[in-house]
Design an enzyme around this catalytic site. Structure first.
Site: not given
Ligand code: IMP
Length: 204
Positions: A162-163, A160, A8, A73, A13, A188-189
Site C-alpha cells: 500500500y506504499d 510495495f 520467512t 507480521d 527481508k 513500522h517495520r
Molecule cells: P507482511 O506481513 O510483511 O508480509 O505484510 C503483509 C501485507 O501488509 C503486505 O502484503 C502489504 O500488503 C502490507 N504491508 C506490510 N508492510 C507494508 C509496507 O511497508 N508498505 C506497504 N504495504 C505493507
C-alpha cells in the site's frame, strides 16, 4: 556464535536484516532463515492478530527444526474501516499474481473504492509490524507503528503493498515516492526491528 533464525521465505527481508545486524554490533549473531533449513513449507497464518500470526511462525522454527528465532507480521489498519484490512492486508482483494504473491494493485483498488468520497480527515491509517521472538524458551514481542493518511490516487513507484497511497503524518510524499533510507527512518517495520535489536543487545 549464536544463530538466530528468521521464519520467512522472503529473501529480501532476510538480506535487509542481515545488513542491519552487521551494522548494529550484532555481528556475533548469525542470522539464518527457512531457506537454510531447506524448509519450503508455507506457514499458514491462521491467527486473528498480528501477534498470533508472528508467534505461530516463530514457533514453527522450534516445533519443526528445534531452533530458536523470530518472525514478523505486518499490515495496514484503516480507521474508517474499523482496522481493516489489518492481518488480511496481503489477501484483501482475494487476487494474486501468477507467482502466488499478493496483487498490490488490486488491493489498493479495493481499498480506494471502500474509501471513495471520504475527506482527508476520515482517511487515517496506520501500518503495524509485530515481531515475535522465541529466546531461551520464552516469547517476546516487539511492535512498530507509523500513522498517516491515505490519498485518493496512487503516487510513486518504490516499495510495495500500500506504499503508493500512504503518506505518513508530517510528510508530503507517499512511502512509494521516498527512497529506501527515508522510508526506513519512518517505517513500522524499522521501528519493530530497532526494538528487537535493543533487546538482543541487552541479552548478548
Ligand atoms: P507482511 O506481513 O510483511 O508480509 O505484510 C503483509 C501485507 O501488509 C503486505 O502484503 C502489504 O500488503 C502490507 N504491508 C506490510 N508492510 C507494508 C509496507 O511497508 N508498505 C506497504 N504495504 C505493507
Amino acid at each position: 556464535m549464536p544463530t538466530l533464525y528468521f521464519a520467512t521465505h522472503n529473501s529480501n527481508k532476510v538480506r535487509e536484516l542481515q545488513q542491519i545486524f552487521a551494522s548494529h554490533h550484532l555481528a556475533h549473531f548469525q542470522l539464518k532463515s527457512l531457506a537454510d533449513l531447506n524448509d519450503l513449507q508455507e506457514i499458514e497464518e491462521t491467527g486473528t492478530t498480528f501477534q498470533a500470526n508472528a508467534l505461530l511462525k516463530a514457533e514453527h522454527l522450534y516445533q519443526r527444526h528445534q531452533v530458536e528465532g523470530f518472525a514478523d507480521d505486518s499490515g495496514l489498519e484503516v480507521e474508517a474501516l474499523g482496522g481493516a484490512p489489518g492481518i488480511y492486508s496481503a489477501r484483501y482483494s482475494g487476487k494474486y499474481l501468477p507467482n502466488g504473491k499478493a496483487d498490490d494493485k488490486a488491493n489498493i483498488a479495493k481499498l480506494l473504492e471502500a474509501l471513495a468520497g471520504l475527506p482527508p480527515e476520515k482517511r487515517k491509517a496506520r501500518f503495524v509490524t509485530v515481531i515475535a521472538l522465541i529466546w531461551q524458551g520464552k516469547a517476546y514481542f516487539f511492535e512498530g507503528t507509523v500513522e498517516g493518511h491515505l490519498i485518493e490516487e496512487p503516487k510513486g513507484e518504490n516499495g510495495f503493498g500500500y506504499d503508493p497511497i500512504f503518506i505518513p503524518f508530517g510528510e508530503t510524499k507517499t512511502f512509494a515516492q521516498m527512497d529506501k533510507d527515508k522510508k526506513n527512518s519512518l517505517s513500522h517495520r524499522a521501528k519493530a526491528v530497532q526494538k528487537l535489536l535493543a533487546f538482543l543487545q541487552t541479552v548478548s
